[in-house]
Design a protein around this motif. Structure first.
Motif, mmCIF file in Angstrom:
data_model
loop_
_atom_site.group_PDB
_atom_site.id
_atom_site.type_symbol
_atom_site.label_atom_id
_atom_site.label_comp_id
_atom_site.label_asym_id
_atom_site.label_seq_id
_atom_site.Cartn_x
_atom_site.Cartn_y
_atom_site.Cartn_z
ATOM 1 N N TRP A 59 126.400 57.051 -16.479
ATOM 2 C CA TRP A 59 125.027 57.108 -16.995
ATOM 3 C C TRP A 59 124.920 58.093 -18.154
ATOM 4 O O TRP A 59 124.299 57.794 -19.183
ATOM 5 C CB TRP A 59 124.045 57.504 -15.890
ATOM 6 C CG TRP A 59 122.669 57.731 -16.433
ATOM 7 C CD1 TRP A 59 121.707 56.803 -16.689
ATOM 8 C CD2 TRP A 59 122.104 58.990 -16.852
ATOM 9 N NE1 TRP A 59 120.593 57.383 -17.240
ATOM 10 C CE2 TRP A 59 120.807 58.724 -17.349
ATOM 11 C CE3 TRP A 59 122.569 60.307 -16.857
ATOM 12 C CZ2 TRP A 59 119.976 59.736 -17.838
ATOM 13 C CZ3 TRP A 59 121.749 61.315 -17.347
ATOM 14 C CH2 TRP A 59 120.460 61.023 -17.826
ATOM 15 N N ALA A 60 125.519 59.270 -17.995
ATOM 16 C CA ALA A 60 125.392 60.301 -19.036
ATOM 17 C C ALA A 60 125.970 59.823 -20.360
ATOM 18 O O ALA A 60 125.363 60.020 -21.424
ATOM 19 C CB ALA A 60 126.074 61.590 -18.584
ATOM 20 N N SER A 61 127.126 59.185 -20.320
ATOM 21 C CA SER A 61 127.752 58.758 -21.570
ATOM 22 C C SER A 61 126.968 57.633 -22.235
ATOM 23 O O SER A 61 126.884 57.566 -23.463
ATOM 24 C CB SER A 61 129.207 58.327 -21.323
ATOM 25 O OG SER A 61 129.269 57.169 -20.509
ATOM 26 N N GLU A 62 126.368 56.744 -21.439
ATOM 27 C CA GLU A 62 125.654 55.619 -22.039
ATOM 28 C C GLU A 62 124.188 55.920 -22.303
ATOM 29 O O GLU A 62 123.531 55.180 -23.044
ATOM 30 C CB GLU A 62 125.820 54.378 -21.168
ATOM 31 C CG GLU A 62 127.289 53.964 -21.084
ATOM 32 C CD GLU A 62 127.509 52.537 -20.665
ATOM 33 O OE1 GLU A 62 128.393 51.893 -21.257
ATOM 34 O OE2 GLU A 62 126.810 52.066 -19.749
ATOM 35 N N SER A 63 123.686 57.005 -21.746
ATOM 36 C CA SER A 63 122.304 57.389 -22.038
ATOM 37 C C SER A 63 122.139 57.782 -23.500
ATOM 38 O O SER A 63 121.019 57.784 -24.030
ATOM 39 C CB SER A 63 121.866 58.550 -21.138
ATOM 40 O OG SER A 63 122.561 59.746 -21.466
ATOM 41 N N LEU A 64 123.242 58.106 -24.167
ATOM 42 C CA LEU A 64 123.186 58.465 -25.580
ATOM 43 C C LEU A 64 122.664 57.310 -26.433
ATOM 44 O O LEU A 64 122.128 57.515 -27.521
ATOM 45 C CB LEU A 64 124.579 58.882 -26.078
ATOM 46 C CG LEU A 64 125.226 60.079 -25.379
ATOM 47 C CD1 LEU A 64 126.640 60.293 -25.899
ATOM 48 C CD2 LEU A 64 124.396 61.340 -25.578
ATOM 49 N N TRP A 65 122.831 56.090 -25.930
ATOM 50 C CA TRP A 65 122.397 54.902 -26.672
ATOM 51 C C TRP A 65 120.874 54.765 -26.713
ATOM 52 O O TRP A 65 120.315 54.188 -27.645
ATOM 53 C CB TRP A 65 123.009 53.657 -26.003
ATOM 54 C CG TRP A 65 122.497 52.351 -26.507
ATOM 55 C CD1 TRP A 65 122.871 51.693 -27.654
ATOM 56 C CD2 TRP A 65 121.516 51.507 -25.872
ATOM 57 N NE1 TRP A 65 122.186 50.496 -27.756
ATOM 58 C CE2 TRP A 65 121.355 50.360 -26.687
ATOM 59 C CE3 TRP A 65 120.776 51.609 -24.695
ATOM 60 C CZ2 TRP A 65 120.477 49.329 -26.361
ATOM 61 C CZ3 TRP A 65 119.902 50.587 -24.366
ATOM 62 C CH2 TRP A 65 119.756 49.468 -25.191
ATOM 63 N N VAL A 66 120.195 55.307 -25.712
ATOM 64 C CA VAL A 66 118.762 55.063 -25.560
ATOM 65 C C VAL A 66 117.964 55.548 -26.767
ATOM 66 O O VAL A 66 117.108 54.826 -27.289
ATOM 67 C CB VAL A 66 118.237 55.698 -24.253
ATOM 68 C CG1 VAL A 66 116.709 55.632 -24.189
ATOM 69 C CG2 VAL A 66 118.862 55.012 -23.039
ATOM 70 N N ALA A 67 118.208 56.768 -27.205
ATOM 71 C CA ALA A 67 117.424 57.330 -28.317
ATOM 72 C C ALA A 67 117.568 56.493 -29.580
ATOM 73 O O ALA A 67 116.587 56.253 -30.304
ATOM 74 C CB ALA A 67 117.846 58.774 -28.584
ATOM 75 N N ALA A 78 126.911 53.814 -28.097
ATOM 76 C CA ALA A 78 126.974 55.090 -27.385
ATOM 77 C C ALA A 78 128.276 55.839 -27.672
ATOM 78 O O ALA A 78 128.286 57.065 -27.831
ATOM 79 C CB ALA A 78 126.813 54.866 -25.883
ATOM 80 N N THR A 79 129.389 55.102 -27.746
ATOM 81 C CA THR A 79 130.673 55.743 -28.014
ATOM 82 C C THR A 79 130.676 56.402 -29.391
ATOM 83 O O THR A 79 131.136 57.536 -29.557
ATOM 84 C CB THR A 79 131.812 54.722 -27.921
ATOM 85 O OG1 THR A 79 131.817 54.149 -26.605
ATOM 86 C CG2 THR A 79 133.154 55.377 -28.177
ATOM 87 N N LEU A 132 126.637 66.388 -23.249
ATOM 88 C CA LEU A 132 126.159 65.301 -22.397
ATOM 89 C C LEU A 132 125.085 65.805 -21.438
ATOM 90 O O LEU A 132 125.082 66.977 -21.061
ATOM 91 C CB LEU A 132 127.324 64.714 -21.593
ATOM 92 C CG LEU A 132 128.384 63.962 -22.387
ATOM 93 C CD1 LEU A 132 129.561 63.606 -21.487
ATOM 94 C CD2 LEU A 132 127.802 62.710 -23.028
ATOM 95 N N PRO A 133 124.179 64.928 -21.005
ATOM 96 C CA PRO A 133 123.182 65.325 -20.006
ATOM 97 C C PRO A 133 123.872 65.798 -18.726
ATOM 98 O O PRO A 133 124.909 65.263 -18.330
ATOM 99 C CB PRO A 133 122.401 64.031 -19.756
ATOM 100 C CG PRO A 133 122.649 63.181 -20.945
ATOM 101 C CD PRO A 133 124.012 63.527 -21.429
ATOM 102 N N ARG A 134 123.285 66.779 -18.096
ATOM 103 C CA ARG A 134 123.856 67.315 -16.859
ATOM 104 C C ARG A 134 123.608 66.352 -15.709
ATOM 105 O O ARG A 134 122.496 65.859 -15.527
ATOM 106 C CB ARG A 134 123.233 68.664 -16.524
ATOM 107 C CG ARG A 134 123.770 69.269 -15.240
ATOM 108 C CD ARG A 134 122.979 70.507 -14.839
ATOM 109 N NE ARG A 134 123.408 71.010 -13.555
ATOM 110 C CZ ARG A 134 122.995 70.531 -12.373
ATOM 111 N NH1 ARG A 134 122.122 69.533 -12.353
ATOM 112 N NH2 ARG A 134 123.440 71.025 -11.241
ATOM 113 N N SER A 165 115.888 51.845 -21.324
ATOM 114 C CA SER A 165 116.560 52.515 -20.217
ATOM 115 C C SER A 165 118.015 52.058 -20.143
ATOM 116 O O SER A 165 118.370 51.000 -20.675
ATOM 117 C CB SER A 165 115.847 52.179 -18.899
ATOM 118 O OG SER A 165 116.537 52.698 -17.781
ATOM 119 N N VAL A 166 118.844 52.854 -19.485
ATOM 120 C CA VAL A 166 120.225 52.428 -19.251
ATOM 121 C C VAL A 166 120.268 51.306 -18.218
ATOM 122 O O VAL A 166 120.978 50.319 -18.381
ATOM 123 C CB VAL A 166 121.103 53.608 -18.792
ATOM 124 C CG1 VAL A 166 122.513 53.134 -18.435
ATOM 125 C CG2 VAL A 166 121.184 54.679 -19.880
#
Length: 268
Positions: free
Chosen positions: A230-238, A109-110, A157-159, A42-43
């Motif tokens: 949250w949206a930008s760093e949620s990319l790291w989760v997968a 994530a970046t 990005l996630p909405r 999780s973030v």
């Protein structure tokens, strides 16, 4: 497997030595002798995320943001941190964080967002002693005006409730893009000194943003785009799930809890 074994693997992915001095990464709660079979990624660590870990029978929560980044003097259960930590201990769930030591890696994530934008000729905004560095500056495949670029970014990005904000002329042509997932306003001076046409980051404040877009530069003033933290760093989760799942003794799952704090409900 023992948690100690897994911690060794996580250290190879996100070395603690690559974290910033102010950061607090690694194991926060748990015994290294505990057995781990399932991991939730999780973030953030929230009450709902802990409930999710309990419901999915996970023995470890891996978060991007450290649960105890700033020092606390009490873990009383009538206070937020105390309630979270006590809940974890009672449930027998460990928690671990990979924060700036994950950000500076080439698959942070970046960099994932840079991949989605198809950026080439990449360099970090800030060099670090380990990993790729903080942030990314890269070139788009083709020039695009700022307004259209924001639309493209919103599709990647996630909405979230607050959407995306930008500062700068809608018709400004963009070719070089600077990115930093999460709160990256501290890197604005370095981006201004770079050849970037636009800077994408989160949690931008009034004065730093106004000063940035007003600062004269040889290659034109800098545009800024503010996206959800949250949206930008949620990319790291997968990516983290994929890495942990590469161990055949483990099952890793991505949290379904959206920890972006804002709501898009309208109240009359």
């Amino acid at each position: 497997m023992h948690l100690s074994e897994l911690l060794g693997e996580l250290e190879t992915y996100w070395p603690a030595a690559h974290s910033d001095d102010w950061d607090r990464v690694g194991l926060t709660v748990g015994a290294r002798t505990d057995q781990v079979h399932r991991v939730l990624v999780s973030v953030d660590l929230t009450d709902a995320v802990i409930d999710e870990a309990i419901e999915t029978d996970c023995q470890l929560i891996v978060t991007h943001h450290p649960a105890l980044l700033r020092g606390v003097s009490s873990l009383a259960e009538d206070e937020l941190k105390g309630a979270l930590i006590s809940k974890l201990i009672r449930a027998g769930i460990a928690t671990y964080s990979a924060h700036t030591n994950a950000d500076v890696q080439a698959d942070g994530a970046t960099s994932i967002l840079a991949d989605l934008l198809k950026l080439s000729n990449r360099e970090p905004i800030v060099q670090t002693t380990g990993g790729f560095g903080h942030g990314v500056i890269g070139s788009l495949p083709n020039e695009i005006v700022l307004a259209d670029f924001v639309k493209t970014l919103s599709e990647l990005l996630p909405r979230v409730a607050r959407g995306i904000s930008f500062a700068g002329p809608k018709s400004k042509l963009l070719k070089r893009v600077a990115l930093c997932s999460g709160a990256g306003d501290s890197f604005i001076p370095a981006v201004i000194e770079s050849d970037a046409d636009v800077y994408i980051t989160s949690d931008l404040r009034h004065h730093p943003t106004l000063d940035a877009i007003e600062t004269p530069r040889e290659n034109g003033t800098l545009a800024l785009i503010d996206v959800s933290h949250w949206a930008s760093e949620s990319l790291w989760v997968a990516g983290a799930v994929e890495r942990i799942s590469s161990n055949p003794d483990l099952v890793a799952i991505a949290s379904k809890v959206i920890t972006d704090p804002w709501t898009d409900e309208v109240f009359d």
